[in-house]
Design an enzyme around this catalytic site. Structure first.
Site, short mmCIF file in Angstrom:
data_model
loop_
_atom_site.label_atom_id
_atom_site.label_comp_id
_atom_site.label_asym_id
_atom_site.label_seq_id
_atom_site.Cartn_x
_atom_site.Cartn_y
_atom_site.Cartn_z
N CYS A 115 0.82 -1.22 0.00
CA CYS A 115 0.00 0.00 0.00
C CYS A 115 0.85 1.27 0.00
CB CYS A 115 -0.92 0.01 1.22
SG CYS A 115 -1.89 -1.49 1.38
N HIS A 255 -3.51 6.88 3.66
CA HIS A 255 -3.91 5.62 3.03
C HIS A 255 -5.28 5.22 3.57
CE1 HIS A 255 -4.09 1.58 1.71
NE2 HIS A 255 -3.68 1.02 2.83
N ASN A 285 -10.15 -0.75 0.86
CA ASN A 285 -8.71 -0.53 0.81
C ASN A 285 -8.21 -0.93 -0.58
OD1 ASN A 285 -5.94 -0.67 1.02
ND2 ASN A 285 -5.93 -1.78 2.97
O1 UT7 Z 1 -3.35 -1.44 4.01
C1 UT7 Z 1 -2.88 -2.18 5.06
C2 UT7 Z 1 -3.63 -3.46 5.07
N1 UT7 Z 1 -4.32 -3.82 6.23
C3 UT7 Z 1 -5.15 -3.09 7.00
O2 UT7 Z 1 -5.27 -1.95 6.83
C4 UT7 Z 1 -5.91 -3.76 8.10
C5 UT7 Z 1 -5.81 -3.04 9.40
N2 UT7 Z 1 -6.67 -3.62 10.40
C6 UT7 Z 1 -8.00 -3.39 10.45
O3 UT7 Z 1 -8.54 -2.65 9.66
C7 UT7 Z 1 -8.80 -4.04 11.57
O4 UT7 Z 1 -7.93 -4.66 12.48
C8 UT7 Z 1 -9.83 -5.09 11.06
C9 UT7 Z 1 -10.94 -4.38 10.33
C10 UT7 Z 1 -9.13 -6.08 10.12
C11 UT7 Z 1 -10.44 -5.85 12.21
O5 UT7 Z 1 -10.99 -4.96 13.15
P1 UT7 Z 1 -10.72 -5.18 14.71
O6 UT7 Z 1 -11.55 -4.20 15.42
O7 UT7 Z 1 -9.23 -5.10 14.89
O8 UT7 Z 1 -11.32 -6.61 14.93
P2 UT7 Z 1 -10.61 -7.91 15.52
O9 UT7 Z 1 -9.49 -8.36 14.66
O10 UT7 Z 1 -10.31 -7.60 16.93
O11 UT7 Z 1 -11.76 -9.00 15.40
C12 UT7 Z 1 -12.96 -8.89 16.13
C13 UT7 Z 1 -13.87 -10.05 15.83
C14 UT7 Z 1 -13.22 -11.41 15.75
O12 UT7 Z 1 -14.05 -12.29 16.43
P3 UT7 Z 1 -13.65 -12.82 17.90
O13 UT7 Z 1 -12.34 -13.53 17.70
O14 UT7 Z 1 -13.54 -11.60 18.75
O15 UT7 Z 1 -14.80 -13.71 18.25
C15 UT7 Z 1 -13.24 -11.75 14.27
O16 UT7 Z 1 -13.36 -13.13 14.05
O17 UT7 Z 1 -14.52 -9.83 14.54
C16 UT7 Z 1 -14.49 -11.06 13.81
N3 UT7 Z 1 -14.47 -10.75 12.38
C17 UT7 Z 1 -15.60 -10.54 11.67
N4 UT7 Z 1 -16.91 -10.59 12.00
C18 UT7 Z 1 -17.79 -10.31 11.03
C19 UT7 Z 1 -13.41 -10.58 11.57
N5 UT7 Z 1 -13.82 -10.28 10.34
C20 UT7 Z 1 -15.17 -10.25 10.37
C21 UT7 Z 1 -16.16 -9.99 9.40
N6 UT7 Z 1 -17.45 -10.03 9.77
N7 UT7 Z 1 -15.84 -9.67 8.12
#
Ligand code: UT7
Length: 328
Positions: A115, A255, A285
């Protein structure tokens, strides 16, 4: 000693015609519009159809940028393409694009830093122009991440989108272009965004397909944790190095990975949110395409104009980051 500067005189974008909403994704994976909107701000993304490719989107964006710049392909003397999702690993997509545009046999190369690619490429274009020898450099950010995503992995597939945007950087005597910049990389975080079977380490096999190693894997939480301070620190560094203060920055273009990352970084640095450009809700993204798509829209919407000072900051796979204060 010459006094050349590289000013952005043209910009343009090209998006796949197909739009995929959060509601569409609810039918594919175990997710919800509510989760995606709350956690990321994303509402829809553009996803390529069979006849759309990295090269074709890049050509569309390039033609739009050259149109705004009032130049043609024969005026170009270098093409820099930022992408991690080229049509093929070999040949470089930059040469395909050069040929498809009808540019002469000028130099063309691809920059692969996830990115962070577009901001890195813009800094390079500026430096090439300042060093002399180049007049018009086309800088493209393009990404077709959808073809590298695991559409059964809700942790990644809801976050990304496809797209392209380009700028023309032209030599001028007027003080403009990149006033300050930072580039960083920390390979200790390499495993947080990885396409395991995308290169030479793990060639394609039945096993890599069965293990789903042919798709991008990401530890979103770790990337989030890395991104917020990196945006804050980079912003502080480039603004200070340019001899400016936050008041001098007309628009911050970060970004577009996640609206919450942008909000958290704004809070951390106390940068006013009304001077931050956000369009992640429409595109998801788009990796290396996200900053140039945002810059193009900022021009189109009148949020920036010639003479303004913007800060662009990107972060991503590597892990890497890059930022630049740019006088338009
Ligand atoms: O350009 C660089 C590339 N990458 C990024 O920019 C990603 C940066 N990170 C993020 O944007 C965030 O960390 C995410 C959007 C990926 C995740 O958000 P978060 O608030 O950090 O959530 P989390 O990883 O703490 O996950 C929370 C829960 C999990 O369930 P449990 O383990 O707490 O039961 C996931 O399994 O949300 C669950 N989960 C979903 N639920 C519904 C993960 N993806 C999804 C989904 N729909 N698509």
């Amino acid at each position: 000693m010459n006094n050349y500067y590289g000013r952005i005189i043209g910009y343009g974008k090209a998006l796949p015609r197909n739009i995929v909403t959060n509601a569409d994704l609810e039918k594919k994976v175990d997710t919800s519009d509510e989760w995606i909107t709350e956690r990321t701000g994303i509402r829809q993304r553009h996803i390529v159809s069979d006849d759309e490719h990295c090269s074709t989107l890049a050509v569309g964006a390039s033609r739009a940028a050259m149109n705004v710049a009032g130049i043609g392909p024969s005026d170009l003397d270098l093409i820099i393409v930022a992408t991690s999702s080229p049509d093929f690993l070999t040949p470089p997509v930059s040469s395909q694009i050069q040929h498809m545009l009808g540019a002469s046999t000028i130099g063309a190369f691809t920059v692969v830093v996830g990115c962070t690619g577009f901001v890195t490429s813009l800094i390079m274009a500026d430096r090439f122009i300042r060093a002399g020898g180049y007049r018009n450099i086309l800088v493209i950010g393009v990404e077709i991440i959808s073809r590298m995503l695991d559409w059964e992995d809700r942790n990644t597939c809801v976050l990304f989108g496809d797209g392209a945007a380009a700028v023309v950087v032209q030599r001028t005597d007027e003080r403009s272009g990149v006033l300050s910049h930072v580039m960083g990389s920390d390979g200790a975080g390499a495993q947080h965004i990885i396409h395991p079977s995308g290169g030479s380490a793990l060639p394609p096999s039945h096993e890599t397909i069965d293990n789903r190693d042919v798709y991008i894997k990401m530890n979103g939480r770790e990337v989030f944790r890395f991104a917020v301070p990196v945006i804050g620190n980079t912003l502080q560094q480039i603004v200070t190095e340019a001899g400016l203060t936050f008041d001098d920055i007309d628009l911050l273009i970060p970004h577009q990975a996640n609206a919450r990352i942008i909000e958290s970084a704004a809070k951390l640095t106390a940068f006013p949110e009304d001077r931050i450009f956000v369009n992640v809700h429409n595109y998801g993204n788009t990796s290396a395409a996200s900053v140039p798509i945002a810059l193009t829209e900022a021009f189109e919407q009148g949020r920036v104009k010639k003479g303004d000072t913007v800060a662009m900051i990107a972060f991503g796979a590597g892990l890497t980051w890059a930022g630049a204060v740019v006088k338009l």
